[in-house]
Design a protein around this motif. Structure first.
Motif, PDB file in Angstrom:
ATOM      1  N   SER A  99       0.760  -1.030  -0.225  1.00 23.89           N
ATOM      2  CA  SER A  99      -0.015  -0.222  -0.314  1.00 23.89           C
ATOM      3  C   SER A  99       0.548   1.149   0.168  1.00 23.89           C
ATOM      4  CB  SER A  99      -1.275   0.000   1.346  1.00 23.89           C
ATOM      5  OG  SER A  99       0.126  -0.005   2.723  1.00 23.89           O
ATOM      6  N   ARG A 100       2.145   1.345   0.772  1.00 22.82           N
ATOM      7  CA  ARG A 100       2.669   2.268   0.678  1.00 22.82           C
ATOM      8  C   ARG A 100       3.821   2.129  -0.337  1.00 22.82           C
ATOM      9  NH1 ARG A 100       6.217   1.790   4.871  1.00 22.82           N
ATOM     10  NH2 ARG A 100       5.766  -0.380   5.333  1.00 22.82           N
ATOM     11  N   SER A 101       3.787   1.034  -1.375  1.00 25.93           N
ATOM     12  CA  SER A 101       4.989   1.067  -2.924  1.00 25.93           C
ATOM     13  C   SER A 101       6.134   1.062  -2.197  1.00 25.93           C
ATOM     14  CB  SER A 101       4.567   2.740  -3.982  1.00 25.93           C
ATOM     15  OG  SER A 101       3.276   2.809  -4.289  1.00 25.93           O
ATOM     16  N   ASP A 102       6.322   0.141  -1.206  1.00 27.39           N
ATOM     17  CA  ASP A 102       7.374   0.168  -0.721  1.00 27.39           C
ATOM     18  C   ASP A 102       8.185  -1.495  -0.330  1.00 27.39           C
ATOM     19  OD1 ASP A 102      10.107   0.580   1.101  1.00 27.39           O
ATOM     20  OD2 ASP A 102       9.079   0.495   2.915  1.00 27.39           O
ATOM     21  N   SER A 103       8.932  -1.333  -1.360  1.00 29.06           N
ATOM     22  CA  SER A 103       9.562  -2.585  -2.527  1.00 29.06           C
ATOM     23  C   SER A 103      10.586  -2.984  -0.849  1.00 29.06           C
ATOM     24  CB  SER A 103      10.138  -2.760  -4.039  1.00 29.06           C
ATOM     25  OG  SER A 103      10.945  -1.850  -3.415  1.00 29.06           O
ATOM     26  N   ALA A 104      11.410  -2.442  -0.656  1.00 23.73           N
ATOM     27  CA  ALA A 104      12.287  -2.369   0.566  1.00 23.73           C
ATOM     28  C   ALA A 104      12.028  -3.379   1.252  1.00 23.73           C
ATOM     29  CB  ALA A 104      13.465  -1.422   0.808  1.00 23.73           C
ATOM     30  N   VAL A 105      10.607  -3.335   2.004  1.00 26.96           N
ATOM     31  CA  VAL A 105      10.335  -4.101   3.056  1.00 26.96           C
ATOM     32  C   VAL A 105       9.282  -4.625   2.321  1.00 26.96           C
ATOM     33  CG1 VAL A 105       8.145  -4.140   4.224  1.00 26.96           C
ATOM     34  CG2 VAL A 105       9.694  -1.766   4.793  1.00 26.96           C
ATOM     35  N   PHE A 106       8.906  -4.636   0.999  1.00 27.08           N
ATOM     36  CA  PHE A 106       7.672  -5.851   0.909  1.00 27.08           C
ATOM     37  C   PHE A 106       9.156  -7.249   0.551  1.00 27.08           C
ATOM     38  CE2 PHE A 106       6.414  -8.384  -2.673  1.00 27.08           C
ATOM     39  CZ  PHE A 106       4.718  -9.234  -2.166  1.00 27.08           C
ATOM     40  N   ALA A 107       9.921  -7.052  -0.343  1.00 25.80           N
ATOM     41  CA  ALA A 107      11.034  -7.817  -1.319  1.00 25.80           C
ATOM     42  C   ALA A 107      11.437  -8.959  -0.518  1.00 25.80           C
ATOM     43  CB  ALA A 107      11.870  -7.028  -2.146  1.00 25.80           C
ATOM     44  N   PRO A 108      11.883  -8.987   1.162  1.00 24.28           N
ATOM     45  CA  PRO A 108      12.505  -9.966   1.837  1.00 24.28           C
ATOM     46  C   PRO A 108      11.512 -10.908   2.126  1.00 24.28           C
ATOM     47  CG  PRO A 108      13.600  -7.402   3.246  1.00 24.28           C
ATOM     48  CD  PRO A 108      12.202  -7.212   1.342  1.00 24.28           C
ATOM     49  N   LEU A 109      10.436  -9.645   2.400  1.00 19.90           N
ATOM     50  CA  LEU A 109       9.503 -10.633   3.384  1.00 19.90           C
ATOM     51  C   LEU A 109       8.892 -12.040   2.516  1.00 19.90           C
ATOM     52  CD1 LEU A 109       7.226  -8.396   5.380  1.00 19.90           C
ATOM     53  CD2 LEU A 109       8.757 -10.304   6.571  1.00 19.90           C
ATOM     54  N   ALA A 110       8.264 -10.469   0.962  1.00 20.56           N
ATOM     55  CA  ALA A 110       7.555 -11.994  -0.319  1.00 20.56           C
ATOM     56  C   ALA A 110       9.344 -13.089  -0.654  1.00 20.56           C
ATOM     57  CB  ALA A 110       7.566 -11.222  -1.580  1.00 20.56           C
ATOM     58  N   SER A 111      10.245 -12.982  -0.165  1.00 24.77           N
ATOM     59  CA  SER A 111      11.448 -14.195  -0.780  1.00 24.77           C
ATOM     60  C   SER A 111      11.379 -15.073   0.740  1.00 24.77           C
ATOM     61  CB  SER A 111      12.736 -13.284  -0.513  1.00 24.77           C
ATOM     62  OG  SER A 111      13.605 -13.780  -0.905  1.00 24.77           O
ATOM     63  N   ARG A 112      10.915 -14.369   1.465  1.00 22.46           N
ATOM     64  CA  ARG A 112      11.418 -15.007   3.435  1.00 22.46           C
ATOM     65  C   ARG A 112      10.181 -16.309   3.138  1.00 22.46           C
ATOM     66  NH1 ARG A 112       9.833 -12.867   8.522  1.00 22.46           N
ATOM     67  NH2 ARG A 112      11.895 -11.933   7.941  1.00 22.46           N
ATOM     68  N   HIS A 113       9.485 -15.976   2.611  1.00 26.60           N
ATOM     69  CA  HIS A 113       7.636 -17.256   2.091  1.00 26.60           C
ATOM     70  C   HIS A 113       7.452 -17.668   0.859  1.00 26.60           C
ATOM     71  CE1 HIS A 113       6.325 -16.150   6.445  1.00 26.60           C
ATOM     72  NE2 HIS A 113       6.853 -14.795   6.006  1.00 26.60           N
ATOM     73  N   GLY A 114       8.164 -17.398  -0.356  1.00 30.32           N
ATOM     74  CA  GLY A 114       8.747 -18.229  -1.181  1.00 30.32           C
ATOM     75  C   GLY A 114       6.852 -17.377  -2.200  1.00 30.32           C
ATOM     76  N   VAL A 115       6.579 -16.177  -1.966  1.00 30.25           N
ATOM     77  CA  VAL A 115       5.666 -15.972  -2.743  1.00 30.25           C
ATOM     78  C   VAL A 115       5.944 -15.901  -3.534  1.00 30.25           C
ATOM     79  CG1 VAL A 115       4.376 -13.903  -2.798  1.00 30.25           C
ATOM     80  CG2 VAL A 115       4.779 -14.139  -0.593  1.00 30.25           C
ATOM     81  N   SER A 116       4.785 -16.386  -5.247  1.00 25.04           N
ATOM     82  CA  SER A 116       4.670 -16.643  -6.416  1.00 25.04           C
ATOM     83  C   SER A 116       3.959 -15.590  -7.080  1.00 25.04           C
ATOM     84  CB  SER A 116       5.230 -18.080  -6.820  1.00 25.04           C
ATOM     85  OG  SER A 116       4.509 -18.966  -6.091  1.00 25.04           O
ATOM     86  N   TRP A 117       2.817 -15.162  -6.161  1.00 29.14           N
ATOM     87  CA  TRP A 117       1.779 -14.501  -6.626  1.00 29.14           C
ATOM     88  C   TRP A 117       0.496 -13.925  -6.225  1.00 29.14           C
ATOM     89  CZ3 TRP A 117      -0.482 -15.776 -11.936  1.00 29.14           C
ATOM     90  CH2 TRP A 117       0.891 -16.490 -12.440  1.00 29.14           C
ATOM     91  N   ILE A 118       1.421 -12.303  -6.237  1.00 29.28           N
ATOM     92  CA  ILE A 118      -0.246 -11.336  -5.330  1.00 29.28           C
ATOM     93  C   ILE A 118      -1.478 -11.794  -5.827  1.00 29.28           C
ATOM     94  CG2 ILE A 118       0.047  -9.831  -4.185  1.00 29.28           C
ATOM     95  CD1 ILE A 118       3.174  -9.412  -5.408  1.00 29.28           C
ATOM     96  N   VAL A 119      -2.572 -11.627  -4.893  1.00 30.36           N
ATOM     97  CA  VAL A 119      -4.104 -11.588  -5.851  1.00 30.36           C
ATOM     98  C   VAL A 119      -4.399 -10.319  -4.565  1.00 30.36           C
ATOM     99  CG1 VAL A 119      -6.306 -12.614  -5.262  1.00 30.36           C
ATOM    100  CG2 VAL A 119      -4.518 -14.127  -5.704  1.00 30.36           C
ATOM    101  N   VAL A 120      -4.433  -9.086  -5.121  1.00 35.10           N
ATOM    102  CA  VAL A 120      -4.931  -7.972  -4.583  1.00 35.10           C
ATOM    103  C   VAL A 120      -6.336  -7.918  -4.449  1.00 35.10           C
ATOM    104  CG1 VAL A 120      -2.085  -6.964  -4.524  1.00 35.10           C
ATOM    105  CG2 VAL A 120      -3.993  -6.568  -6.203  1.00 35.10           C
ATOM    106  N   PRO A 121      -6.596  -7.118  -3.028  1.00 34.47           N
ATOM    107  CA  PRO A 121      -8.097  -6.482  -3.392  1.00 34.47           C
ATOM    108  C   PRO A 121      -8.800  -5.771  -4.022  1.00 34.47           C
ATOM    109  CG  PRO A 121      -7.378  -6.421  -1.753  1.00 34.47           C
ATOM    110  CD  PRO A 121      -6.322  -6.951  -1.771  1.00 34.47           C
ATOM    111  N   ASN A 122      -9.825  -5.851  -5.401  1.00 36.93           N
ATOM    112  CA  ASN A 122     -10.157  -5.494  -6.368  1.00 36.93           C
ATOM    113  C   ASN A 122     -10.381  -3.405  -6.016  1.00 36.93           C
ATOM    114  OD1 ASN A 122     -10.799  -4.474  -9.422  1.00 36.93           O
ATOM    115  ND2 ASN A 122     -13.276  -5.385  -8.254  1.00 36.93           N
ATOM    116  N   GLY A 123     -10.328  -3.487  -4.817  1.00 39.40           N
ATOM    117  CA  GLY A 123     -10.224  -1.602  -4.449  1.00 39.40           C
ATOM    118  C   GLY A 123      -9.152  -1.018  -4.792  1.00 39.40           C
ATOM    119  N   LEU A 124      -7.826  -1.553  -5.129  1.00 36.34           N
ATOM    120  CA  LEU A 124      -6.868  -0.841  -5.080  1.00 36.34           C
ATOM    121  C   LEU A 124      -6.126  -0.206  -6.318  1.00 36.34           C
ATOM    122  CD1 LEU A 124      -4.401  -3.932  -3.237  1.00 36.34           C
ATOM    123  CD2 LEU A 124      -5.405  -1.668  -2.184  1.00 36.34           C
ATOM    124  N   ASN A 125      -5.748   0.636  -6.153  1.00 35.98           N
ATOM    125  CA  ASN A 125      -4.800   1.936  -7.369  1.00 35.98           C
ATOM    126  C   ASN A 125      -3.827   0.310  -8.641  1.00 35.98           C
ATOM    127  OD1 ASN A 125      -2.878   2.334  -6.768  1.00 35.98           O
ATOM    128  ND2 ASN A 125      -3.175   3.911  -5.663  1.00 35.98           N
TER     129      ASN A 125
END
Length: 141
Positions: A99-125
């Motif tokens: 929501s803050r467009s902060d890839s520095a926080v998102f990328a390590p967490l996504a890597s730790r959990h092995g996230v391969s897909w993101i399903v975002v709610p429809n109301g996001l910009n």
């Protein structure tokens, strides 16, 4: 148009029931259509080992029934041998970073959990959607 066809084709004594069936079908399709379509896409376009970052509603009704993994979902459906609170906190932090467009926080967490897909709610910009696609491409490429 379908109600006009029912009115023309069905005899008057059965017309009310026929129209009720048609309207009920519209209601059921509008409620179940999107989850059923998303489920079919998940099964056909993703691998069984893929990990999804999504909200509880998507995970419980679409992703988990398709046999895919999620970062964290409802505590009652979680693996009792894995720290659920930590995964839940990480999932919330990832959504906050998106929501803050902060890839520095998102990328390590996504890597730790092995996230391969993101399903975002429809109301996001659109900017947030583009960021999610870019981060997904960086993680998978």
């Amino acid at each position: 148009l379908s109600l006009a066809i029912v009115a023309d084709v069905v005899p008057p004594e059965r017309r009310g029931r026929a129209m009720g069936v048609v309207m009920a079908a519209f209601s059921i399709a509008s409620v179940l259509g999107i989850p059923a379509g998303l489920y079919a896409w998940v099964v056909s376009a993703t691998a069984p080992g893929d990990v999804f970052l999504c909200t509880d509603a998507e995970s419980l009704f679409v992703i988990c029934p398709a046999g895919r993994k999620v970062v964290a979902t409802n505590r009652y459906f979680s693996n009792p041998f894995v720290d659920w609170a930590r995964r839940d906190a990480d999932r919330n932090a990832m959504f906050d970073a998106l929501s803050r467009s902060d890839s520095a926080v998102f990328a390590p967490l996504a890597s730790r959990h092995g996230v391969s897909w993101i399903v975002v709610p429809n109301g996001l910009n659109d900017d947030l959607r583009r960021l999610a696609v870019r981060l997904h491409e960086q993680a998978s490429g």
